[in-house]
Design a protein around this motif. Structure first.
Motif, PDB file in Angstrom:
ATOM      1  N   THR A 110     -61.011  22.036 -18.916  1.00 10.90           N
ATOM      2  CA  THR A 110     -59.748  21.588 -18.332  1.00 10.90           C
ATOM      3  C   THR A 110     -59.911  20.240 -17.648  1.00 10.90           C
ATOM      4  O   THR A 110     -59.061  19.351 -17.785  1.00 10.90           O
ATOM      5  CB  THR A 110     -59.227  22.629 -17.327  1.00 10.90           C
ATOM      6  N   GLU A 114     -60.474  18.140 -22.056  1.00 10.93           N
ATOM      7  CA  GLU A 114     -59.072  17.981 -22.440  1.00 10.93           C
ATOM      8  C   GLU A 114     -58.657  16.534 -22.172  1.00 10.93           C
ATOM      9  O   GLU A 114     -58.654  16.068 -21.040  1.00 10.93           O
ATOM     10  CB  GLU A 114     -58.209  18.956 -21.639  1.00 10.93           C
ATOM     11  N   ASN A 117     -55.855  15.474 -19.539  1.00  9.67           N
ATOM     12  CA  ASN A 117     -56.294  15.720 -18.165  1.00  9.67           C
ATOM     13  C   ASN A 117     -57.381  14.746 -17.744  1.00  9.67           C
ATOM     14  O   ASN A 117     -57.377  14.225 -16.617  1.00  9.67           O
ATOM     15  CB  ASN A 117     -56.819  17.150 -18.023  1.00  9.67           C
ATOM     16  N   GLU A 166     -62.763  25.999 -28.149  1.00  7.19           N
ATOM     17  CA  GLU A 166     -61.679  25.884 -27.173  1.00  7.19           C
ATOM     18  C   GLU A 166     -60.855  27.157 -27.121  1.00  7.19           C
ATOM     19  O   GLU A 166     -60.561  27.688 -26.040  1.00  7.19           O
ATOM     20  CB  GLU A 166     -60.780  24.696 -27.523  1.00  7.19           C
ATOM     21  N   TYR A 170     -60.802  29.782 -23.698  1.00 12.16           N
ATOM     22  CA  TYR A 170     -59.578  30.034 -22.934  1.00 12.16           C
ATOM     23  C   TYR A 170     -59.193  31.511 -22.986  1.00 12.16           C
ATOM     24  O   TYR A 170     -58.662  32.059 -22.006  1.00 12.16           O
ATOM     25  CB  TYR A 170     -58.438  29.143 -23.422  1.00 12.16           C
ATOM     26  N   LEU A 209     -58.574  24.517  -9.951  1.00  9.84           N
ATOM     27  CA  LEU A 209     -57.719  24.868 -11.082  1.00  9.84           C
ATOM     28  C   LEU A 209     -56.298  25.184 -10.619  1.00  9.84           C
ATOM     29  O   LEU A 209     -55.319  24.888 -11.311  1.00  9.84           O
ATOM     30  CB  LEU A 209     -58.327  26.075 -11.798  1.00  9.84           C
ATOM     31  N   LYS A 216     -51.871  18.948 -18.738  1.00 10.28           N
ATOM     32  CA  LYS A 216     -52.082  20.113 -19.602  1.00 10.28           C
ATOM     33  C   LYS A 216     -52.528  21.286 -18.713  1.00 10.28           C
ATOM     34  O   LYS A 216     -53.588  21.222 -18.100  1.00 10.28           O
ATOM     35  CB  LYS A 216     -53.146  19.816 -20.660  1.00 10.28           C
ATOM     36  N   GLN A 218     -52.626  24.870 -19.403  1.00  8.93           N
ATOM     37  CA  GLN A 218     -52.703  26.161 -20.091  1.00  8.93           C
ATOM     38  C   GLN A 218     -53.305  27.249 -19.200  1.00  8.93           C
ATOM     39  O   GLN A 218     -52.692  28.299 -18.965  1.00  8.93           O
ATOM     40  CB  GLN A 218     -53.521  26.013 -21.374  1.00  8.93           C
ATOM     41  N   GLN A 220     -54.058  26.959 -15.979  1.00 10.36           N
ATOM     42  CA  GLN A 220     -53.420  26.908 -14.670  1.00 10.36           C
ATOM     43  C   GLN A 220     -52.164  27.776 -14.629  1.00 10.36           C
ATOM     44  O   GLN A 220     -51.905  28.481 -13.646  1.00 10.36           O
ATOM     45  CB  GLN A 220     -53.067  25.449 -14.336  1.00 10.36           C
TER      46      GLN A 220
END
Length: 312
Positions: A110, A114, A117, A166, A170, A209, A216, A218, A220
């Motif tokens: 993150t 990414e 970010n 990735e 996640y 976080l 971005k 996701q 969070q």
């Protein structure tokens, strides 16, 4: 008299004492155990050659890495786990291993992998704390280090490609957050009413976080759906880290003030330009309006004209 304890770490923003997870773990543990740390926040006068902080320094020792720093503090009689049972101590080790295996790769991704970010938030923030030319070199090196760390732990067969990695990290991170949420339940901390090592690790990994504003979000977004984990972070911030009025840290307030100043300057410049344009229009001779002839294009000409407008 005890030797002074000095912690060099990355500083804060967005209402956090540090935006760096590993620095935040040590800072939180020191608060929980009562260790009298003198915190030296890295700024643009820092002359280190790598980003391997936090670092704890005493008259006789220099210790890096959160686990080693926490062990050193325990040997100095600053122990946040002295009330834990043997089973709770074993559970602490198991949950920390889970955090490092399942959640940390997604946090690193993150922040550092990414692209939106990294280029919008992470790189500018860390570069602003580094002297030239480290500000041009070190963020990229830290990003590569984060990616290598992810691939080293999660890039084994059958996950060969980054996109596959990735998706998996996640999924694992969301499962880990769900497990933490179920384990915490309605309790204030993970083992009762007193925070311990596990609380420091969970807070250190979750708080950045939770608080840092990314384009971005996701993971969070998933975290913010788990209200007890968000409350857990807020309670530690409010109880152990003093914030300025309105819940904003001094570093965060400085950032907001700087942005407001830039915005004010921009608005003032635009206002001056508008006033000058108005003056020029008032002083220019008034000409009668002319009706321009209307040209009707054929479909082919309209298509060609549209393509010309769209072409760079």
């Amino acid at each position: 008299m005890a030797a002074p304890l000095e912690l060099s770490c990355w500083g804060g923003g967005w209402g956090l004492p540090s935006v760096h997870s590993e620095s935040l773990v040590v800072m939180a543990y020191a608060k929980f155990s009562g260790a009298p740390l003198k915190v030296n926040v890295i700024d643009n006068t820092w002359r280190g050659s790598r980003g391997d902080v936090p670092v704890l320094a005493t008259e006789d020792n220099i210790v890096s890495q959160p686990a080693k720093i926490l062990n050193f503090l325990r040997k100095q009689k600053y122990n946040a786990d002295y009330e834990l049972s043997a089973k709770q101590g074993a559970d602490t080790l198991a949950y920390i291993a889970l955090l490092e295996e399942k959640l940390l790769p997604a946090v690193l991704h993150t922040f550092w992998v990414e692209s939106d970010n990294y280029f919008t938030v992470t790189k500018p923030w860390f570069a602003s704390r580094m002297p030239f030319p480290l500000s041009l070199i070190l963020p990229g090196r830290m990003s590569k280090g984060a990616l290598n760390r992810i691939l080293l732990t999660r890039g084994e067969p059958p996950l060969y490609h980054l996109r596959e990695v990735e998706a998996q990290i996640y999924r694992d991170a969301k499962e880990c957050l769900n497990l933490l949420s179920n384990r915490l339940g309605t309790s204030q901390f993970f083992f009762g009413d007193t925070p311990c090592t596990l609380d420091a690790y969970v807070f250190g990994f979750l708080a950045p976080l939770y608080k840092v504003r990314f384009p971005k979000v996701q993971l969070q977004e998933h975290l913010k759906q788990l209200s007890n984990l968000c409350r857990f972070c807020d309670d530690i911030l409010n109880s152990y880290f003093r914030l300025s009025l309105g819940g904003i840290s001094p570093a965060g307030q400085e950032t907001i003030d700087a942005n407001l100043q830039k915005l004010t300057q921009l608005v003032n410049k635009e206002s001056n330009l508008i006033e000058k344009m108005d003056d020029n229009l008032r002083q220019s001779p008034q000409l009668p309006h002319r009706k321009l002839p209307t040209l009707k294009l054929t479909p082919a000409e309209e298509e060609s004209n549209s393509l010309q407008r769209l072409s760079p």
